[in-house]
Design a protein around this motif. Sequence first.
Motif, PDB file in Angstrom:
ATOM      1  N   LYS A  71      12.573 -12.320  -0.843  1.00 48.23           N
ATOM      2  CA  LYS A  71      11.676 -11.229  -1.235  1.00 48.23           C
ATOM      3  C   LYS A  71      11.248 -10.485   0.025  1.00 48.23           C
ATOM      4  O   LYS A  71      11.161 -11.081   1.103  1.00 48.23           O
ATOM      5  N   GLY A 422       3.979 -16.300  -5.517  1.00 54.61           N
ATOM      6  CA  GLY A 422       5.060 -16.650  -6.424  1.00 54.61           C
ATOM      7  C   GLY A 422       6.389 -16.925  -5.757  1.00 54.61           C
ATOM      8  O   GLY A 422       7.444 -16.819  -6.391  1.00 54.61           O
ATOM      9  N   SER A 423       6.374 -17.310  -4.464  1.00 57.59           N
ATOM     10  CA  SER A 423       7.628 -17.536  -3.741  1.00 57.59           C
ATOM     11  C   SER A 423       7.996 -19.015  -3.631  1.00 57.59           C
ATOM     12  O   SER A 423       8.942 -19.366  -2.934  1.00 57.59           O
ATOM     13  N   ASP A 427      12.096 -16.294  -9.154  1.00 53.85           N
ATOM     14  CA  ASP A 427      11.730 -15.862 -10.494  1.00 53.85           C
ATOM     15  C   ASP A 427      12.974 -15.813 -11.381  1.00 53.85           C
ATOM     16  O   ASP A 427      14.106 -15.976 -10.917  1.00 53.85           O
ATOM     17  N   GLU A 428      12.749 -15.595 -12.670  1.00 52.57           N
ATOM     18  CA  GLU A 428      13.862 -15.630 -13.623  1.00 52.57           C
ATOM     19  C   GLU A 428      14.909 -14.569 -13.326  1.00 52.57           C
ATOM     20  O   GLU A 428      16.107 -14.780 -13.539  1.00 52.57           O
ATOM     21  N   GLU A 429      14.452 -13.414 -12.840  1.00 54.94           N
ATOM     22  CA  GLU A 429      15.398 -12.336 -12.519  1.00 54.94           C
ATOM     23  C   GLU A 429      16.380 -12.774 -11.440  1.00 54.94           C
ATOM     24  O   GLU A 429      17.597 -12.599 -11.564  1.00 54.94           O
TER      25      GLU A 429
END
Length: 444
Positions: A71, A422-423, A427-429
């Motif tokens: 990210k 959130g790292s 994630d789902e993507e």
Amino acid sequence: NPLFRAAYLAKDGERKVTLVIPWLSLKDQKLVYPNNTTFGSPSEQESFIRQWLEERTEFISGFAIRFYPGKFAVDKRSILPVGDISEIIPDEEADFAVLEEPEHLTWFHHGKRWKTKFRLVIGIIHTNYLEYVKREKNGQFQAFLLKYVNSWVVSIYCHKVIRLSAATQYYPRSIICNVHGVNPKFLEIGKERFEQQHSSNHQAFTKGAYYIGKMIWNKGYGELLQLLNNHQKELAGLEIDLYGNGEDSDQVKEAANKLKLTVRVHPGRDHADPLFHDYKVFLNPSTTDVVCTTTAEALAMGKIVVCANHPSNDFFKQFPNCRIYDDDNGFVEATCKALSEEPVPLTDAQRYELSWEAATERFLKVSELNQVFATEREKNSSKEFASVSLNLWKSMEDTSAYFHYLALGFETTRRAFGAIPGSLQPDEEQRKELGLATSSKHSL
């Protein structure tokens, strides 16, 4: 640089090499990649990378490419890993690991310990993070903390540390060696310019001075525009072109327009573009670099380089076209002299020193990758104390690594350390884009 390193390590076919690079989802790609370049899948990006590399090396590379989820951290202007990226390499293939910027890769690492998974872990320090941080708000305090965090994570995750120059932070068990080379296209450009000059007796360089780099203040633009502003009278008549894209582009243009000198600001371009071939002098006063890639490229193209007397430029001092200055007056003198003289042609030995072949030799030598590592230690009474000391140090290191593992396993402490929210897991993507399983297990 890691891309070229992988290509040249795999070139002789004696090693199985895998290059592991970050995969960004589309929203982050748009923030990071230049010229509106985006990729719909990892395979599409891999094809682009291989084509780009083969056009420059003129040989087909035999290394594998794998992607890890990443990210883009806007506040740090950096791509950071997501999840346990050590999992990208299967355990049966885990032998030697080269961590390019190990501090960057391990600040927020939560997963299997690199030293446990790999027989040898070599960290290559690319970036002078402390210098960047010092220029931010509360910079001295942040740099003080970062220094110890960097030392901590690098010591628990790396067996060996290579610092590209003395401009980087000091690390225990580290060695200073420039293990980077130059894209071979730049050496070809320099050779062609030399041959053209001597075969036709025409002037090889018809333009004056320029600078190219990511257009942010910390990449040398601040130092350069300050020098030009302070010495407009002595440098009267100087024309300079600046090339780059970056978050500070508008501010750089505004500052350049205020000068009485002719300073033109252009969008960034590939340094190998024919547009740059005719420039004679490369001005680079940056003191945040570790070993500046564009400086090496300019020298390879046969240009005169004017740069600061700084540890990041120590490697370049061996080349006759490198003009070092100590202060403002030295910059003015070196710039005026460079514009009035012709560059000295590089010898074959000097060209080789800049090449990736030479850089790979240096890397293999200092990393000792080609040596067989002994697994047994001689056991006798004279070494008993050393053995106890070694075991004690290992125990302390293991405890430290476990503390890092625990601390980085919770969202609250991760956020306190500065991780992207959130790292902890992709994630789902990103799982879908990379074909990852819906859940991941971690072990130390």
